[in-house]
Design a protein around this motif. Structure first.
Motif, PDB file in Angstrom:
ATOM      1  N   THR A 181       0.847  -1.192   0.000  1.00  0.00           N
ATOM      2  CA  THR A 181       0.000   0.000   0.000  1.00  0.00           C
ATOM      3  C   THR A 181       0.885   1.246   0.000  1.00  0.00           C
ATOM      4  OG1 THR A 181      -1.783  -1.127   1.174  1.00  0.00           O
ATOM      5  CG2 THR A 181      -1.773   1.288   1.248  1.00  0.00           C
ATOM      6  N   PHE A 182       0.725   2.059  -1.052  1.00  0.00           N
ATOM      7  CA  PHE A 182       1.528   3.276  -1.164  1.00  0.00           C
ATOM      8  C   PHE A 182       0.983   4.376  -0.258  1.00  0.00           C
ATOM      9  CE2 PHE A 182       2.490   2.023  -5.826  1.00  0.00           C
ATOM     10  CZ  PHE A 182       3.501   1.179  -5.392  1.00  0.00           C
ATOM     11  N   ARG A 183       1.849   5.312   0.072  1.00  0.00           N
ATOM     12  CA  ARG A 183       1.432   6.484   0.827  1.00  0.00           C
ATOM     13  C   ARG A 183       0.415   7.261  -0.010  1.00  0.00           C
ATOM     14  NH1 ARG A 183       3.346   9.554   5.025  1.00  0.00           N
ATOM     15  NH2 ARG A 183       2.958  11.794   4.908  1.00  0.00           N
ATOM     16  N   PRO A 184      -0.678   7.742   0.609  1.00  0.00           N
ATOM     17  CA  PRO A 184      -1.691   8.484  -0.167  1.00  0.00           C
ATOM     18  C   PRO A 184      -1.102   9.729  -0.833  1.00  0.00           C
ATOM     19  CG  PRO A 184      -2.551   7.873   1.984  1.00  0.00           C
ATOM     20  CD  PRO A 184      -1.090   7.562   2.008  1.00  0.00           C
ATOM     21  N   SER A 185      -1.772  10.172  -1.855  1.00  0.00           N
ATOM     22  CA  SER A 185      -1.326  11.378  -2.567  1.00  0.00           C
ATOM     23  C   SER A 185      -1.498  12.608  -1.673  1.00  0.00           C
ATOM     24  CB  SER A 185      -2.140  11.551  -3.847  1.00  0.00           C
ATOM     25  OG  SER A 185      -3.502  11.793  -3.520  1.00  0.00           O
ATOM     26  N   PRO A 186      -0.797  13.725  -1.959  1.00  0.00           N
ATOM     27  CA  PRO A 186      -0.960  14.951  -1.171  1.00  0.00           C
ATOM     28  C   PRO A 186      -2.403  15.424  -1.089  1.00  0.00           C
ATOM     29  CG  PRO A 186       0.962  15.114  -2.588  1.00  0.00           C
ATOM     30  CD  PRO A 186       0.257  13.866  -2.988  1.00  0.00           C
ATOM     31  N   THR A 187      -3.180  15.226  -2.163  1.00  0.00           N
ATOM     32  CA  THR A 187      -4.581  15.640  -2.150  1.00  0.00           C
ATOM     33  C   THR A 187      -5.352  14.905  -1.059  1.00  0.00           C
ATOM     34  OG1 THR A 187      -4.489  16.032  -4.532  1.00  0.00           O
ATOM     35  CG2 THR A 187      -6.669  15.829  -3.544  1.00  0.00           C
ATOM     36  N   VAL A 188      -5.127  13.601  -0.956  1.00  0.00           N
ATOM     37  CA  VAL A 188      -5.808  12.809   0.068  1.00  0.00           C
ATOM     38  C   VAL A 188      -5.287  13.174   1.454  1.00  0.00           C
ATOM     39  CG1 VAL A 188      -6.212  10.469   0.925  1.00  0.00           C
ATOM     40  CG2 VAL A 188      -6.251  10.923  -1.541  1.00  0.00           C
ATOM     41  N   MET A 189      -3.990  13.358   1.578  1.00  0.00           N
ATOM     42  CA  MET A 189      -3.416  13.682   2.880  1.00  0.00           C
ATOM     43  C   MET A 189      -3.904  15.030   3.404  1.00  0.00           C
ATOM     44  SD  MET A 189      -1.585  11.150   3.866  1.00  0.00           S
ATOM     45  CE  MET A 189      -0.573  11.855   5.163  1.00  0.00           C
ATOM     46  N   ASN A 190      -4.280  15.943   2.504  1.00  0.00           N
ATOM     47  CA  ASN A 190      -4.727  17.288   2.912  1.00  0.00           C
ATOM     48  C   ASN A 190      -6.236  17.379   3.104  1.00  0.00           C
ATOM     49  OD1 ASN A 190      -2.120  18.332   2.888  1.00  0.00           O
ATOM     50  ND2 ASN A 190      -2.212  18.801   0.694  1.00  0.00           N
ATOM     51  N   SER A 272       2.560  -4.888  -7.695  1.00  0.00           N
ATOM     52  CA  SER A 272       3.714  -4.059  -7.334  1.00  0.00           C
ATOM     53  C   SER A 272       3.304  -2.890  -6.471  1.00  0.00           C
ATOM     54  CB  SER A 272       4.419  -3.561  -8.605  1.00  0.00           C
ATOM     55  OG  SER A 272       4.966  -4.643  -9.337  1.00  0.00           O
ATOM     56  N   GLY A 273       2.054  -2.862  -6.019  1.00  0.00           N
ATOM     57  CA  GLY A 273       1.600  -1.832  -5.091  1.00  0.00           C
ATOM     58  C   GLY A 273       0.498  -0.959  -5.664  1.00  0.00           C
ATOM     59  N   GLY A 274      -0.209  -0.263  -4.766  1.00  0.00           N
ATOM     60  CA  GLY A 274      -1.288   0.634  -5.191  1.00  0.00           C
ATOM     61  C   GLY A 274      -1.762   1.485  -4.022  1.00  0.00           C
ATOM     62  N   ARG A 275      -2.767   2.331  -4.294  1.00  0.00           N
ATOM     63  CA  ARG A 275      -3.291   3.266  -3.282  1.00  0.00           C
ATOM     64  C   ARG A 275      -4.723   2.897  -2.915  1.00  0.00           C
ATOM     65  NH1 ARG A 275       0.066   6.925  -6.272  1.00  0.00           N
ATOM     66  NH2 ARG A 275       1.590   7.892  -4.865  1.00  0.00           N
ATOM     67  N   LEU A 276      -5.042   3.114  -1.628  1.00  0.00           N
ATOM     68  CA  LEU A 276      -6.380   2.788  -1.142  1.00  0.00           C
ATOM     69  C   LEU A 276      -7.435   3.693  -1.754  1.00  0.00           C
ATOM     70  CD1 LEU A 276      -5.652   2.207   2.654  1.00  0.00           C
ATOM     71  CD2 LEU A 276      -6.042   0.480   0.899  1.00  0.00           C
ATOM     72  N   ASP A 277      -7.137   4.980  -1.887  1.00  0.00           N
ATOM     73  CA  ASP A 277      -8.155   5.896  -2.417  1.00  0.00           C
ATOM     74  C   ASP A 277      -8.523   5.518  -3.842  1.00  0.00           C
ATOM     75  OD1 ASP A 277      -5.354   6.907  -2.674  1.00  0.00           O
ATOM     76  OD2 ASP A 277      -6.287   8.400  -3.977  1.00  0.00           O
ATOM     77  N   GLY A 278      -7.517   5.051  -4.629  1.00  0.00           N
ATOM     78  CA  GLY A 278      -7.811   4.601  -5.987  1.00  0.00           C
ATOM     79  C   GLY A 278      -8.673   3.360  -5.997  1.00  0.00           C
ATOM     80  N   ALA A 279      -8.444   2.456  -5.036  1.00  0.00           N
ATOM     81  CA  ALA A 279      -9.245   1.233  -4.963  1.00  0.00           C
ATOM     82  C   ALA A 279     -10.696   1.554  -4.611  1.00  0.00           C
ATOM     83  CB  ALA A 279      -8.640   0.287  -3.923  1.00  0.00           C
ATOM     84  N   TRP A 280     -10.906   2.456  -3.631  1.00  0.00           N
ATOM     85  CA  TRP A 280     -12.281   2.836  -3.269  1.00  0.00           C
ATOM     86  C   TRP A 280     -12.965   3.578  -4.409  1.00  0.00           C
ATOM     87  CZ3 TRP A 280     -14.900   0.612   0.288  1.00  0.00           C
ATOM     88  CH2 TRP A 280     -14.291   0.096   1.425  1.00  0.00           C
TER      89      TRP A 280
END
Length: 287
Positions: A181-190, A272-280
């Motif tokens: 699981t990759f670190r969320p993007s800055p948009t999600v983190m903010n 090879s990895g991915g982001r949770l926000d993209g999965a949702w």
């Protein structure tokens, strides 16, 4: 022709016949073999005749011991220039030094390994160098026997174990293949946090078990294997449980992590990895 000439002629014929017979004798496979030491000894430290407790007199082609992918001999016939003797034949059977210099090797667990030999110590490879020393890699291993023992010596309420599927993997391999699981993007983190006030009479429980709260509605965890797809497995599991809970158990689907891994390709990398926000986002828009 005189009698002496006849005798000389007969002897000459007998000699020629003997030479023809000698030339026509089929040499054995052993006599035709190049010998173990013609191109250098690759296991001078091995114990073969001694291990088999065999030392045969004269020539005995059955006096053999398994030697790597061939055979070596422990009889006197092999004591010749191009030899097929076992490495310890001279010392063990004849009590004399071997007629070749012993190749340097490395010892491990009571055995001698030739120069260049390798063995695996958990997640690290060790190689025998020309000086007779083992040179080992220094990777941090995913499974650490000393750490397991240290945990089990303490009183933590649980015991560590050696899970064989993780043994031999480096810590780096574990991070690369068992997480994902990759670190969320800055948009999600903010994004702004959501705050909710509790009623004064509400008390949070000390322990909470979703399977006890909603029996039959919580799905069993899945094994992602060596696929860095925790982003897909965790999202599919949480979504499956939420559907079951919100439908009061009328629907208990087991959503497919493989669908996310294979089809959610927008800025995702599958195993090879991915982001949770993209999965949702994919589950909301594509189902």
């Amino acid at each position: 022709m005189t009698g002496d000439m006849r005798r000389l002629w007969a002897l000459l014929c007998l000699w020629l016949l003997a030479q023809v017979a000698a030339a026509s004798r089929v040499r054995t496979r052993r006599e035709l073999g190049p010998g173990l030491y013609q191109h250098g000894v690759y296991d001078a430290g091995g114990s073969y005749c001694q291990r088999g407790d065999v030392c045969c007199h004269g020539r005995d082609d059955g006096c053999t011991v398994p030697y790597h992918d061939t055979l070596c001999y422990c009889d006197l016939f092999c004591n010749r220039t191009v030899s097929d003797c076992c490495p310890d034949f001279w010392e063990y059977c004849l009590g004399i030094p071997a007629p070749f210099p012993k190749a340097p090797g490395c010892a491990r667990a009571g055995r001698t390994y030739p120069t260049g030999a390798t063995y695996r110590e958990n997640c690290n490879l060790c190689t025998c160098d020309p000086s007779g020393q083992w040179q080992c890699e220094d990777h941090a291993c995913l499974m650490d026997g000393e750490l397991i023992d240290a945990v089990n010596r303490g009183n933590y309420g649980w015991r560590a174990a050696n899970y064989s599927q993780f043994w031999g993997m480096t810590l780096e391999d574990g991070i690369r293949h068992r997480l994902g699981t990759f670190r969320p993007s800055p948009t999600v983190m903010n994004m702004n946090e959501m705050h909710m006030n509790m009623d004064s009479n509400e008390v949070l429980p000390r322990h909470f078990d979703a399977a006890a709260k909603w029996p039959g509605m919580i799905h069993e965890p899945l094994d992602q294997g060596n696929c860095a797809g925790s982003w897909a497995f965790s999202t599919a599991a949480v979504a499956s449980d939420r559907i079951s809970i919100h439908s009061m158990g009328h629907m208990t689907p087991a959503l497919s992590p493989q669908n996310l891994l294979s089809c959610d390709t927008r800025n995702q990398r599958g195993c090879s990895g991915g982001r949770l926000d993209g999965a949702w986002w994919y589950l909301r828009r594509r189902g």
